[in-house]
Motif scaffolding. Structure first.
Motif, PDB file in Angstrom:
ATOM      1  N   UNK A  89       2.249 -19.125   8.862  1.00  0.00           N
ATOM      2  CA  UNK A  89       1.255 -19.434   7.842  1.00  0.00           C
ATOM      3  C   UNK A  89       0.072 -18.486   7.958  1.00  0.00           C
ATOM      4  N   UNK A  90      -0.302 -17.898   6.822  1.00  0.00           N
ATOM      5  CA  UNK A  90      -1.432 -16.981   6.776  1.00  0.00           C
ATOM      6  C   UNK A  90      -1.095 -15.539   7.063  1.00  0.00           C
ATOM      7  N   UNK A  91       0.114 -15.241   7.510  1.00  0.00           N
ATOM      8  CA  UNK A  91       0.484 -13.870   7.846  1.00  0.00           C
ATOM      9  C   UNK A  91       1.000 -13.118   6.626  1.00  0.00           C
ATOM     10  N   UNK A  92       0.875 -11.788   6.680  1.00  0.00           N
ATOM     11  CA  UNK A  92       1.377 -10.895   5.642  1.00  0.00           C
ATOM     12  C   UNK A  92       2.232  -9.809   6.273  1.00  0.00           C
ATOM     13  N   UNK A  93       3.095  -9.227   5.459  1.00  0.00           N
ATOM     14  CA  UNK A  93       3.896  -8.094   5.911  1.00  0.00           C
ATOM     15  C   UNK A  93       4.242  -7.232   4.708  1.00  0.00           C
ATOM     16  N   UNK A  94       4.325  -5.913   4.953  1.00  0.00           N
ATOM     17  CA  UNK A  94       4.810  -5.008   3.922  1.00  0.00           C
ATOM     18  C   UNK A  94       6.292  -4.763   4.155  1.00  0.00           C
ATOM     19  N   UNK A  95       7.064  -4.923   3.093  1.00  0.00           N
ATOM     20  CA  UNK A  95       8.513  -4.826   3.176  1.00  0.00           C
ATOM     21  C   UNK A  95       8.971  -3.689   2.265  1.00  0.00           C
ATOM     22  N   UNK A  96       9.837  -2.850   2.818  1.00  0.00           N
ATOM     23  CA  UNK A  96      10.344  -1.723   2.050  1.00  0.00           C
ATOM     24  C   UNK A  96      11.375  -2.201   1.037  1.00  0.00           C
ATOM     25  N   UNK A  97      11.221  -1.797  -0.212  1.00  0.00           N
ATOM     26  CA  UNK A  97      12.208  -2.098  -1.232  1.00  0.00           C
ATOM     27  C   UNK A  97      13.360  -1.108  -1.144  1.00  0.00           C
ATOM     28  N   UNK A  98      14.535  -1.482  -1.615  1.00  0.00           N
ATOM     29  CA  UNK A  98      15.655  -0.538  -1.582  1.00  0.00           C
ATOM     30  C   UNK A  98      15.449   0.586  -2.587  1.00  0.00           C
ATOM     31  N   UNK A  99      16.285   1.589  -2.494  1.00  0.00           N
ATOM     32  CA  UNK A  99      16.250   2.649  -3.500  1.00  0.00           C
ATOM     33  C   UNK A  99      16.590   2.042  -4.848  1.00  0.00           C
ATOM     34  N   UNK A 100      15.853   2.384  -5.893  1.00  0.00           N
ATOM     35  CA  UNK A 100      16.140   1.790  -7.202  1.00  0.00           C
ATOM     36  C   UNK A 100      17.520   2.190  -7.702  1.00  0.00           C
TER      37      UNK A 100
ATOM     38  N   UNK B 117       0.826  -1.216   0.000  1.00  0.00           N
ATOM     39  CA  UNK B 117       0.000   0.000   0.000  1.00  0.00           C
ATOM     40  C   UNK B 117       0.849   1.251   0.000  1.00  0.00           C
ATOM     41  N   UNK B 118       2.052   1.166   0.562  1.00  0.00           N
ATOM     42  CA  UNK B 118       2.948   2.318   0.589  1.00  0.00           C
ATOM     43  C   UNK B 118       3.836   2.297  -0.645  1.00  0.00           C
ATOM     44  N   UNK B 119       4.140   3.458  -1.168  1.00  0.00           N
ATOM     45  CA  UNK B 119       5.022   3.546  -2.320  1.00  0.00           C
ATOM     46  C   UNK B 119       6.373   2.936  -1.973  1.00  0.00           C
ATOM     47  N   UNK B 120       6.935   2.187  -2.938  1.00  0.00           N
ATOM     48  CA  UNK B 120       8.240   1.596  -2.720  1.00  0.00           C
ATOM     49  C   UNK B 120       8.244   0.410  -1.794  1.00  0.00           C
ATOM     50  N   UNK B 121       7.085  -0.240  -1.605  1.00  0.00           N
ATOM     51  CA  UNK B 121       7.026  -1.412  -0.722  1.00  0.00           C
ATOM     52  C   UNK B 121       6.385  -2.581  -1.456  1.00  0.00           C
ATOM     53  N   UNK B 122       6.641  -3.775  -0.942  1.00  0.00           N
ATOM     54  CA  UNK B 122       6.063  -4.994  -1.481  1.00  0.00           C
ATOM     55  C   UNK B 122       5.351  -5.717  -0.343  1.00  0.00           C
ATOM     56  N   UNK B 123       4.208  -6.282  -0.657  1.00  0.00           N
ATOM     57  CA  UNK B 123       3.447  -7.040   0.341  1.00  0.00           C
ATOM     58  C   UNK B 123       3.692  -8.521   0.105  1.00  0.00           C
ATOM     59  N   UNK B 124       4.141  -9.213   1.143  1.00  0.00           N
ATOM     60  CA  UNK B 124       4.430 -10.645   1.076  1.00  0.00           C
ATOM     61  C   UNK B 124       3.453 -11.369   1.988  1.00  0.00           C
ATOM     62  N   UNK B 125       2.789 -12.397   1.446  1.00  0.00           N
ATOM     63  CA  UNK B 125       1.829 -13.187   2.206  1.00  0.00           C
ATOM     64  C   UNK B 125       2.238 -14.643   2.174  1.00  0.00           C
ATOM     65  N   UNK B 126       2.271 -15.259   3.340  1.00  0.00           N
ATOM     66  CA  UNK B 126       2.582 -16.684   3.447  1.00  0.00           C
ATOM     67  C   UNK B 126       1.286 -17.476   3.298  1.00  0.00           C
ATOM     68  N   UNK B 127       1.151 -18.177   2.172  1.00  0.00           N
ATOM     69  CA  UNK B 127      -0.058 -18.948   1.882  1.00  0.00           C
ATOM     70  C   UNK B 127       0.088 -20.428   2.228  1.00  0.00           C
ATOM     71  N   UNK B 128       1.178 -20.798   2.872  1.00  0.00           N
ATOM     72  CA  UNK B 128       1.299 -22.186   3.316  1.00  0.00           C
ATOM     73  C   UNK B 128       0.190 -22.515   4.312  1.00  0.00           C
ATOM     74  N   UNK B 129      -0.098 -23.790   4.425  1.00  0.00           N
ATOM     75  CA  UNK B 129      -1.112 -24.228   5.382  1.00  0.00           C
ATOM     76  C   UNK B 129      -0.605 -24.187   6.820  1.00  0.00           C
TER      77      UNK B 129
END
Length: 959
Positions: A618-629, A574-586
Motif C-alpha cells: 500500500x502506497x508504493x509505486x513502480x515503473x513497469x516497462x511496456x512491451x514493444x508495440x 517517466x521513461x519512454x515506453x513505461x507505465x507508472x503503477x501506484x497502489x492507493x489501497x490503505x
C-alpha cells in the motif's frame, strides 16, 4: 390543564426492554411475524376504541397489508407519500402534532410453531416502526415506543399461548418523535422492518459486547467478550476457549474494509449458542489522522438512505446485498448510514464484504433551522432522555460490528446540550470508536472535523491546517460527511476533490450524497418525486439525488466516481515506453490484482497481453516497462490501455472484474484534411457545393448526398441540469435561472449575408437574445472537395457577457431513421468538462435512444467527449462528421427546448427528427444542486472562438 396523549409526550415511550446487541440467529427458537396482517386506517389519532386489541375481535371488515411495509404504498385510500427536505409537513409546535394524524391499526393472529419450548421466556421484537406505536398481545398492553429506525423489545413469555395469539399494534404517523426525524426523505408511516418473536432460554444472555482489538506492532489481537451472565467463548480457528470477561491475545489477521477477515466463533450462555463473527481492528486518531490498525485510511464513501422504489424503506436482504456488491464493484469502501441506523442485516453485510461504516443516530431536527433554531429539541433538557434513548439503542444494537468505526450523533440538528449528553454517554459505553457530528463547528463533542459541501479551495486550506476556528479543531482529522451532490447530471469536480484528499494527510475523504434516487414507482410518470402525489408542501425532485437510478442501474455519476476513487493509479512513466503503477489501497498489497495491456490504433485494439507488475505494498509505486508495440502500418492515433483486474473471484465480483484503468497516448488526434477545391454553384434559391445543397436565402444546408438536413445553426443552449439550477439557498451562481433570464433559451438568428466566391460559401449572422444588447457575431464558411463538405465557424462575442455559456457549437436535424451511431472518441458513457475521468478513448456503438441518460427530471445529458469522428446511419447510408481535431456530440429525438420543458421522462415524445449537437465546448457541471459550482477552469466564458467540422455522406454500415 390538558394532558398530552402519550404519542405527543417528549418521552421515548414506556414498557420496552433495555436495548441490547442484535444478532441474526442463534440456536434458540424464533418466529417471524412478517407477512399479511389485517389493517384499518383512521384519519386521526384520537380514537379511544381499543377493542380491536382484545381477543375475539372480529376484523373481517378490515383490509390487508404486508408487513414489513408502509401503508401509504399499499393501495388506494391509504394516504400518499410526501417528500420534504427540511420543512416539517405539519405546524411546528413541539411536541404537539396535528389532529389530522393518520393512524393505522394492525392485527396479526399467530400460533406458536410445533416444538416451541415449554420453558424459558420470550421477547417480541420490532426493528422499525414509523413513527410511534402502542402494542398489545392477547389483550394485554405491552407498552409504547418511538424512534422509528431503532429496535424495541417487549417481554411476552407469560402472555403467549400455543394457539390463537393476537398481536395488535396502533401506529401513528405523527408523534413527538417526528420532530426528531426530519431527515430529507419521504414521510412513510408503517411497520417497515421485521417483527419477530424470540424464545429466550432460561439463563440465556440478555446482552454481550465483543471487544476485539488489534496491535499492528505485534500482529496480535486481543479478544474479550463481556456478557451479563457467565458463559464461554470459543473461536476454533484461533484455539480460543475461554470464559466470558477474560481477555485472550493471539496472532491474527486484522479486519479492514480492504480485507474483511472475520473469525467464526460462538458464545454459549444459559443453554443458548450465539454465533460470533469477530473482526480484530483498532480505531484511533493519531497525530491528527484517523488510523485503523496503525494505518491512515481514506474514505471513498457514499451516504445511503434505505430505499426501494416499490416498498420505500422496507428493504429486503437481497436488495441490501445488491447495494453492497454494487458499492464494492465501484471501488466504494465506506458508508455513512444517513441519517439513521440501517436494518441491522446491512451491517452484517458490511462486516462480511468490507465497508467502513459511520453509523448515524436516528436524529435530525433540520426544520428548526428555518425558525432560527427556536425550540430546537437538542437544546431543550426535556428532550434529553429521548435523545439518549436513541443513542443507546443505536450503540447497543450495533456495537459488535467491526465495520462500524464511528458513531454519528445525528444530522443537521444545530447545537445543544442534548448532543453533548449523547456524546458523553457513547464515549463512556464505547471509548474505542470515534464520535462524529457535522453541525457544531466547535467540534467540542467530536473526534473529527466534519463538513458538508465545502468548496475545493477551502478543503485545501483545511488540509494545510490553516483554517480559522478553535486551535483544537485544527488538530482533528477532516472528513466531508457530504460532498459531490449526485442530483441529476453530475456531480462535477470529484477528481479535483480526490487530488486534495491524496495530497493532504488531514483530508481523509468523504461521502458522496447520495447512493440512490428516491423515485417511487408511479403509474403515470414511471418514477415519482416530490409533488407527484399531490403534496401541497414538497421539495420536488431534490429527493432524486443518487448515484443509482431508482431501479439500481448505475448512473454516469457512479461510473465517474468509480474511476476517480480507483485504488490503483495507472499513468505514464517517466521513461519512454513505461507505465507508472501506484497502489492507493490503505493497507493491502497488489497480490490480488492482475494487469493486462492493449494497444489501440484509431481506437481499435491491434494487440493485447498480460503485464507483470510487482505486488506493491500500500502506497508504493513502480515503473513497469511496456512491451514493444504490435506492428501495424496504418496511419492513425496510437494509445496504450492498461487495466487492473481482480486476479480471482471475490464475494462481490468474479475474477477479471476491472477495478482500475489508464490510457497512455503515443500519438495525438490527427488533424482533418481540409475539404476544399470545389466552387459553389448558385442556382436560383439553391446553392450547390459538392454533395451539399443550401438554401440561398438563409445559407442553411438542406441536403447532403441525398440526406435531408434541417436547422443547422449556432447553439449555446442546454436544458439546465439540476446543478445548473442550483439550490434555492445558493443564489450566487444559479446559472440555469440566470441563463434563462438572459434569454439564452430563445436566441434569435439574423442572417446578414450569404456570399459565394471561387472557394467557399460564407454566411454571416448575428445570434442574440431578445431584449438584450449582447450577441454573438457568427460566420459560417463552407467548402468542399467534391465528396466532403467542410464547415468553419467563427464566433465573436459582442457586448458585455457576464455569464458563461452553457455550450458552444452547432445543431442540425437528421431524419428519424438515422439513429444508429458509431464514434471514435470518449465513451462509452456521457462526459462533461468536470465529469470526464471515466471517458475512455475507443470505438463505440449505440442507438440514439441508448445515448440518452434517463435522469428522473429531464435535463442536459448524453454528451460524448473527445470525439474524433461520429457516424449516424439508417442501415443503408451514413453521415460521417469529423472534428478538427476533437469535439463533443449529442444526439437525441427531441430538441433541447423540449427536453427543458419536460418534468418527467414520460413527457418526452420522440419526433420525426434526430437532433445532432456538435459542440466545440461545454460548460462544466459542478455540484451546486447542493454544493460548489463549476470550478473556474471548467467554465465556458464567452470569448472569440473558431472551430471546424467535415461532413461526408457514406454508403453502407459503419466500419
Amino acid at each position: 390543564m390538558s394532558t398530552l396523549p402519550w404519542y405527543e409526550d417528549v418521552s421515548p415511550g414506556a414498557g420496552a426492554l433495555p436495548p441490547r446487541a442484535w444478532y441474526a440467529r442463534s440456536d434458540a427458537a424464533s418466529l417471524s411475524l412478517g407477512g399479511t396482517w389485517r389493517f384499518r386506517l383512521s384519519p386521526t389519532a384520537d380514537s379511544e376504541d381499543e377493542s380491536f386489541a382484545a381477543e375475539g375481535y372480529d376484523c373481517g371488515s378490515w383490509g390487508e397489508i404486508t408487513v414489513p411495509g408502509h401503508w401509504v404504498l399499499q393501495g388506494k385510500d391509504r394516504g400518499a407519500p410526501a417528500y420534504t427536505n427540511v420543512r416539517y409537513p405539519f405546524p411546528v409546535d413541539p411536541p404537539r402534532v396535528p389532529t389530522e394524524n393518520p393512524t393505522g391499526d394492525h392485527l396479526r393472529r399467530f400460533d406458536l410453531p410445533d416444538g416451541w419450548p415449554e420453558t424459558g421466556d420470550a421477547v417480541l421484537r420490532f426493528d422499525g416502526v414509523e413513527s410511534a406505536a402502542r402494542v398489545w398481545l392477547n389483550g394485554e398492553e405491552l407498552g409504547t415506543f418511538k424512534g422509528s429506525r431503532l429496535p424495541h423489545e417487549f417481554a411476552v413469555g407469560p402472555l403467549l399461548k400455543r394457539r390463537g395469539n393476537v398481536l395488535a399494534l396502533r401506529v401513528h404517523q405523527w408523534s413527538s418523535g417526528s420532530y426528531l426525524e426530519d431527515q430529507d426523505q419521504w414521510w412513510l408511516p408503517g411497520v417497515f422492518r421485521d417483527v419477530t418473536l424470540l424464545h429466550r432460554p432460561e439463563g440465556a444472555a440478555r446482552d454481550f459486547f465483543v471487544h476485539a482489538s488489534y496491535d499492528h506492532t505485534s500482529a496480535t489481537g486481543t479478544l474479550r467478550v463481556e456478557c451479563d451472565v457467565p458463559g464461554r467463548v470459543i473461536v476454533p480457528e484461533l484455539g480460543i476457549d475461554t470464559a466470558t470477561g477474560t481477555g485472550v491475545t493471539v496472532r491474527v489477521e486484522p479486519w479492514s474494509a480492504e480485507r474483511p477477515r472475520l473469525y467464526e466463533g460462538e458464545l454459549s450462555a444459559g443453554g443458548e449458542r450465539i454465533p460470533l463473527r469477530i473482526g480484530f481492528r483498532t480505531v484511533c486518531v493519531e497525530d491528527g489522522v484517523i488510523k485503523v490498525n496503525g494505518r491512515r485510511i481514506l474514505f471513498r464513501g457514499v451516504n445511503r438512505h434505505e430505499f426501494h422504489p416499490e416498498t420505500g424503506r422496507a428493504v429486503d436482504l437481497a436488495t441490501m446485498r445488491r447495494d453492497v456488491e454494487l458499492m464494492k464493484r465501484h471501488n466504494i469502501n465506506a458508508v455513512r448510514t444517513s441519517h439513521y441506523p440501517p436494518h441491522p442485516a446491512f451491517l452484517d453485510l458490511c462486516d462480511a464484504y468490507g465497508l467502513w461504516v459511520v453509523d448515524e443516530c436516528d436524529l435530525e431536527t433540520h426544520g428548526f433551522e428555518e425558525l432560527d433554531w427556536r425550540a430546537n429539541p437538542v437544546d431543550d433538557a426535556r428532550w434529553t432522555p429521548a435523545l439518549l434513548d436513541r443513542a443507546e439503542r443505536m450503540v447497543e444494537r450495533d456495537k459488535n460490528h467491526p465495520s462500524v468505526i464511528m458513531w454519528s450523533l445525528g444530522n443537521e440538528c444545530g447545537t445543544g446540550a442534548g448532543l453533548t449528553a449523547m456524546a458523553a454517554w457513547i464515549r463512556d459505553r464505547d471509548p474505542l470508536r470515534l464520535v462524529h457530528y457535522e453541525g457544531d463547528r466547535s467540534c467540542a463533542d467530536t473526534d473529527v472535523y466534519s463538513r458538508m459541501y465545502p468548496p475545493h479551495a477551502e478543503v485545501e486550506v483545511i488540509g494545510r491546517r490553516e483554517d480559522d476556528g478553535p486551535a483544537a479543531r485544527r488538530e482533528l482529522p477532516f472528513v466531508l460527511c457530504e460532498y459531490g451532490h449526485a442530483m441529476g447530471n453530475g456531480p462535477g469536480g470529484l477528481a479535483e476533490y480526490q487530488r486534495l484528499f491524496e495530497r493532504y494527510e488531514r483530508c481523509q475523504g468523504g461521502f458522496v450524497w447520495e447512493w440512490i434516487d428516491h423515485g417511487l414507482v408511479h403509474p403515470r410518470y414511471g418514477h415519482a418525486y416530490g409533488g407527484d402525489f399531490g403534496e401541497e408542501l414538497h421539495d420536488g425532485n431534490f429527493v432524486c439525488d443518487g448515484l443509482l437510478f431508482p431501479d439500481r442501474t448505475p448512473s454516469p455519476g457512479l461510473v465517474e466516481y468509480k474511476k476517480v476513487i480507483e485504488p490503483v493509479r495507472i499513468e505514464a512513466g517517466t521513461a519512454a515506453g513505461s507505465v507508472r503503477v501506484t497502489n492507493l489501497h490503505d493497507a493491502v498489497d497488489l497480490s490480488a490484482v492482475s494487469f493486462v495491456w492493449s494497444y489501440l490504433v484509431d481506437g481499435e485494439s491491434v494487440g493485447s497481453g498480460p503485464l507483470a507488475v510487482p505486488e506493491l505494498a500500500a502506497g508504493e509505486s513502480a515503473e513497469v516497462r511496456l512491451p514493444a508495440p504490435p506492428e501495424d502500418e496504418r496511419e492513425g492515433e496510437r494509445t496504450w490501455t492498461v487495466r487492473a483486474l481482480l486476479a480471482g473471484d471475490t464475494a462481490w465480483a468474479p475474477g477479471g472484474h476491472e477495478i482500475a484503468w489508464g490510457q497512455l497516448p503515443v500519438s495525438g488526434p490527427l488533424r482533418a484534411v481540409e475539404a476544399s477545391g470545389v466552387r459553389p454553384l448558385v442556382e436560383g434559391r439553391r446553392i450547390t457545393l459538392g454533395p451539399a445543397v443550401f438554401d440561398a436565402r438563409t445559407g442553411e444546408p438542406v441536403a447532403l448526398g441525398g440526406i435531408s438536413l434541417t436547422g443547422l445553426r449556432l447553439d449555446v443552449w442546454r436544458a439546465p441540469t439540476d446543478n445548473d439550477h442550483g439550490a434555492a439557498w445558493q443564489p450566487d451562481e444559479r446559472h440555469g435561472l440566470l441563463w434563462r433570464e438572459l434569454g439564452l433559451h430563445r436566441m434569435r438568428h439574423r442572417v446578414d449575408a450569404v456570399e459565394t466566391d471561387g472557394e467557399a460559401m460564407t454566411v454571416r449572422t448575428r445570434v442574440a437574445p431578445a431584449a438584450r444588447d449582447v450577441g454573438l457575431r457568427t460566420v459560417y464558411r463552407w467548402t468542399s472537395d467534391g465528396t466532403r463538405v467542410g464547415l468553419k465557424v467563427s464566433v465573436t462575442p459582442e457586448g458585455e457577457w457576464r455569464l458563461p455559456l452553457p455550450r458552444l457549437g452547432v445543431r442540425l436535424g437528421l431524419p428519424a431513421a438515422w439513429d444508429r451511431v458509431a464514434w471514435f472518441g470518449g465513451g462509452p458513457g456521457e462526459a462533461y468538462p468536470d465529469t470526464r475521468a471515466a471517458a475512455r478513448l475507443g470505438r463505440w456503438r449505440a442507438t440514439v435512444d441508448e445515448l440518452q441518460t434517463p435522469y428522473l427530471r429531464p435535463q442536459e445529458n448524453g454528451a460524448r467527449i473527445g470525439t474524433r469522428w461520429v457516424e449516424l446511419g439508417d442501415g443503408g447510408g451514413r453521415l460521417r462528421v469529423e472534428g478538427d481535431p476533437v469535439f463533443w456530440f449529442t444526439a437525441r429525438r427531441w430538441t433541447s427546448e423540449l427536453l427543458d420543458a419536460a418534468d418527467h421522462l414520460a413527457d418526452l415524445v420522440p419526433g420525426d427528427t434526430v437532433w445532432l449537437n456538435l459542440d466545440h465546448a461545454q460548460h462544466g457541471i459542478g455540484s451546486q444542486s447542493c454544493g460548489p459550482g463549476v470550478l473556474p477552469e471548467h467554465r465556458l466564458h464567452a470569448a472569440p472562438a473558431t472551430f471546424s467540422f467535415t461532413f461526408a455522406p457514406l454508403a453502407g454500415e459503419s466500419g
